[in-house]
Design a protein around this motif. Structure first.
Motif, mmCIF file in Angstrom:
data_model
loop_
_atom_site.group_PDB
_atom_site.id
_atom_site.type_symbol
_atom_site.label_atom_id
_atom_site.label_comp_id
_atom_site.label_asym_id
_atom_site.label_seq_id
_atom_site.Cartn_x
_atom_site.Cartn_y
_atom_site.Cartn_z
ATOM 1 N N LEU A 86 0.836 -1.196 0.000
ATOM 2 C CA LEU A 86 0.000 0.000 0.000
ATOM 3 C C LEU A 86 0.876 1.252 0.000
ATOM 4 C CD1 LEU A 86 -2.583 -1.160 2.683
ATOM 5 C CD2 LEU A 86 -3.019 -0.912 0.227
ATOM 6 N N ARG A 87 0.521 2.226 -0.797
ATOM 7 C CA ARG A 87 1.283 3.483 -0.856
ATOM 8 C C ARG A 87 1.320 4.138 0.526
ATOM 9 N NH1 ARG A 87 2.341 5.114 -6.034
ATOM 10 N NH2 ARG A 87 1.093 4.122 -7.683
ATOM 11 N N GLY A 88 2.498 4.633 0.882
ATOM 12 C CA GLY A 88 2.660 5.301 2.164
ATOM 13 C C GLY A 88 2.873 4.356 3.321
ATOM 14 N N SER A 89 3.175 3.077 3.013
ATOM 15 C CA SER A 89 3.381 2.109 4.092
ATOM 16 C C SER A 89 4.334 1.020 3.618
ATOM 17 C CB SER A 89 2.048 1.470 4.496
ATOM 18 O OG SER A 89 1.660 0.484 3.555
ATOM 19 N N ASP A 90 4.563 0.053 4.491
ATOM 20 C CA ASP A 90 5.350 -1.117 4.101
ATOM 21 C C ASP A 90 4.521 -2.390 4.215
ATOM 22 O OD1 ASP A 90 5.100 -1.365 6.817
ATOM 23 O OD2 ASP A 90 7.258 -1.438 7.247
ATOM 24 N N GLU A 91 3.183 -2.249 4.231
ATOM 25 C CA GLU A 91 2.321 -3.413 4.397
ATOM 26 C C GLU A 91 1.512 -3.697 3.142
ATOM 27 O OE1 GLU A 91 -1.641 -2.737 6.543
ATOM 28 O OE2 GLU A 91 -0.286 -1.444 7.684
ATOM 29 N N GLY A 92 1.178 -4.983 2.973
ATOM 30 C CA GLY A 92 0.383 -5.403 1.836
ATOM 31 C C GLY A 92 -1.106 -5.271 2.110
ATOM 32 N N ILE A 93 -1.897 -5.624 1.112
ATOM 33 C CA ILE A 93 -3.360 -5.541 1.233
ATOM 34 C C ILE A 93 -3.841 -6.666 2.146
ATOM 35 C CG2 ILE A 93 -5.539 -5.672 -0.027
ATOM 36 C CD1 ILE A 93 -3.978 -4.638 -2.492
ATOM 37 N N PRO A 94 -4.597 -6.347 3.197
ATOM 38 C CA PRO A 94 -5.053 -7.393 4.122
ATOM 39 C C PRO A 94 -6.296 -8.115 3.605
ATOM 40 C CG PRO A 94 -5.756 -5.246 4.919
ATOM 41 C CD PRO A 94 -4.957 -4.993 3.670
#
Length: 256
Positions: A86-94
């Motif tokens: 996700l833009r603005g983070s280091d995490e994927g789509i949950p």
């Protein structure tokens, strides 16, 4: 017909969770969800369908605006989408299952099922079945809703005990240019409220004065609204709405 729990009428709902991409909390992200829980807000999230039938917590039909990738979300597997950052983070789509485990009944959770038909028609079912599978046995305040009444009807079939509602709007041609005029005119009148067994609406804030909203409220329907973006808007909305969905500011919590 089950009604929304009292917390849904008490705790303001953070729109797409308590997001602020400048603070590494994108829309519908785990970070935004955790922030909403910590603040004591309810949470509204969106779900879309992966190519292999997983309910993914994501708003748009295409990845481009919100993720570091592009293309229709429906063309990617759930595992693949989990790797899309996700833009603005280091995490994927949950996945929805992940979010349910994260919230774990701590605050009210409202799930908006995005229209999969394209023009609010009856070509739906797979996403609703995926949502129903994930929420089965969930303990805590939960509601489901959709702009598409056919989706709400599907939830009546697959998760009949979960409170359900219709997301409603003035359906102007300007805001809904791809929706046929006849469909806009029909949905504007919220004709399916009774037939789908809805207990609430979540109505567009600019149209809260509509006679049909007053009619449903007088009949005992709970009225939520979207999307409140300031304290001044909240004051106006609460003259009609039982609760609000908000973003871009911090809504007042009960007893605060």
């Amino acid at each position: 017909m089950n009604r929304l729990g009292p917390s849904f009428l008490r705790q303001p709902l953070a729109h797409r969770a308590l997001h602020d991409v400048k603070d590494a909390r994108p829309e519908n992200s785990r970070a935004a969800i955790k922030a909403a829980i910590e603040a004591g807000y309810g949470i509204e999230i969106d779900v879309q369908l992966s190519s292999d039938g997983a309910a993914m917590v994501f708003h748009d039909y295409d990845l481009k605006r919100l993720a570091k990738d592009s293309g229709p979300i429906q063309q990617r597997s759930g595992v693949d989408l989990g790797r899309v950052i996700l833009r603005g983070s280091d995490e994927g789509i949950p996945t929805l299952a992940e979010v349910l485990a994260l919230v774990a009944g701590g605050v009210p959770l409202m799930i908006e099922i995005k229209d999969q038909d394209g023009i609010m028609g009856a070509n739906v079912g797979r996403l609703e079945q995926a949502v129903a599978r994930d929420i089965e046995g969930y303990q805590g305040p939960l509601g489901v809703m959709s702009f598409n009444p056919h989706s709400v009807q599907q939830m009546a079939i697959h998760a009949p005990l979960v409170p359900r509602g219709i997301v409603t709007s003035a359906y102007t041609a300007e805001d809904w240019p791809l929706l046929p005029k006849g469909t806009r005119n029909r949905l504007r009148e919220i004709p399916d409220f009774d037939s789908v067994g809805a207990c609430f609406i979540s109505h567009e804030i600019e149209d809260l004065g509509a006679p049909r909203v007053a009619d449903l409220k007088a009949r005992g329907a709970d009225v939520l609204c979207w999307t409140v973006k300031s304290e001044a808007q909240e004051i106006r909305a609460r003259k009609v709405a039982d609760n609000i969905t908000f973003e871009q500011y911090l809504a007042k919590l009960p007893n605060s």
